[in-house]
Design an enzyme around this catalytic site. Structure first.
Site, PDB file in Angstrom:
ATOM      1  N   ASP A   1      -8.286   0.391  -0.434  1.00  0.00           N
ATOM      2  CA  ASP A   1      -7.970   0.469   0.997  1.00  0.00           C
ATOM      3  C   ASP A   1      -9.202   0.139   1.834  1.00  0.00           C
ATOM      4  OD1 ASP A   1      -5.349   1.194   0.502  1.00  0.00           O
ATOM      5  OD2 ASP A   1      -5.606   3.298   1.088  1.00  0.00           O
TER       6      ASP A   1
ATOM      7  N   ASP B   1       0.835  -1.199   0.000  1.00  0.00           N
ATOM      8  CA  ASP B   1       0.000   0.000   0.000  1.00  0.00           C
ATOM      9  C   ASP B   1       0.874   1.255   0.000  1.00  0.00           C
ATOM     10  OD1 ASP B   1      -2.522   1.351   0.057  1.00  0.00           O
ATOM     11  OD2 ASP B   1      -2.200   1.753   2.181  1.00  0.00           O
TER      12      ASP B   1
ATOM     13  N   ASP C   1      -6.763   3.458  -5.229  1.00  0.00           N
ATOM     14  CA  ASP C   1      -6.041   3.207  -3.987  1.00  0.00           C
ATOM     15  C   ASP C   1      -6.962   3.390  -2.782  1.00  0.00           C
ATOM     16  OD1 ASP C   1      -3.670   2.682  -2.393  1.00  0.00           O
ATOM     17  OD2 ASP C   1      -3.652   4.824  -1.943  1.00  0.00           O
TER      18      ASP C   1
ATOM     19  N   ASP D   1       2.793   1.524  -3.863  1.00  0.00           N
ATOM     20  CA  ASP D   1       2.084   2.090  -5.013  1.00  0.00           C
ATOM     21  C   ASP D   1       2.214   3.606  -5.078  1.00  0.00           C
ATOM     22  OD1 ASP D   1       0.318   2.709  -2.934  1.00  0.00           O
ATOM     23  OD2 ASP D   1      -1.416   1.764  -3.856  1.00  0.00           O
TER      24      ASP D   1
END
Length: 190
Positions: free
Chosen positions: A92, A67, A88, A70
């Site tokens: 998440d 995470d 993203d 990226d």
């Protein structure tokens, strides 16, 4: 809280970003990798298997690493985009809900506590999204952002106290929600 360390860690994070950027794979690829590993963690938690807390926690930590990757790859390559930011953020939330669902199905904590942890975690994210709409930035505001919450789940879970980890998440997410609401209310310009 961890976001406040980002500046001091910038040189190391840039090296990580450059290393992963050298593969030629897009930031969105690494976002998907993080999601897949988080979902694997959720499945392991949900199976309630022997050593499930250890394996699930390790997978969750690896997911958290990707995470971070990226965003670093996007910055290093200059490929930041609204689409990437959106994916993203959505991934998440999907991974966070999946993790709590796995904990619930695996029977690691009281269902009402897991529901409260999911709810407060999503409200913390909603508070940030709503504040962003009125140009108030909340990054770094609050003691329990997503990274902190998932670190608590992973680490405290690995040592065998997932029920306590969920309670800690409820507390820090609740405090963070209040901190964000107060900060936003104070900074709204009419």
């Amino acid at each position: 809280m961890l976001n406040n360390l980002r500046e001091s860690l910038r040189p190391a994070l840039e090296k990580v970003g450059k290393g992963f950027a050298a593969t030629g794979l897009s930031p969105n690829f690494w976002t998907v990798v993080g999601l897949v590993i988080a979902l694997a963690s959720a499945v392991v938690y949900g199976m309630g298997m022997e050593f499930g807390l250890i394996i699930g926690g390790i997978l969750l930590l690896v997911s958290g690493f990707f995470d971070m990757v990226d965003g670093q790859v996007a910055r290093v390559t200059g490929k930041t985009s609204k689409k990437g930011e959106y994916l993203d953020s959505m991934f998440d939330k999907i991974s966070e809900v999946a993790i709590f669902l796995g904990i619930l199905v695996g029977g690691y904590a009281e269902p009402y506590l897991v529901l409260l942890a999911i709810t407060l975690s999503l409200l913390v994210s909603y508070a940030r999204a709503k504040s962003d709409l009125i140009n108030i930035k909340l990054q770094g505001i609050g003691i329990g952002e997503r990274a902190e919450r998932l670190l608590v789940i992973a680490i405290v879970g690995i040592i065998g106290f997932m029920d306590y980890a969920v309670v800690i998440v409820v507390i820090i997410a609740g405090i963070t929600l209040i901190q964000r609401m107060i900060y936003t209310a104070k900074n709204i310009s009419e």
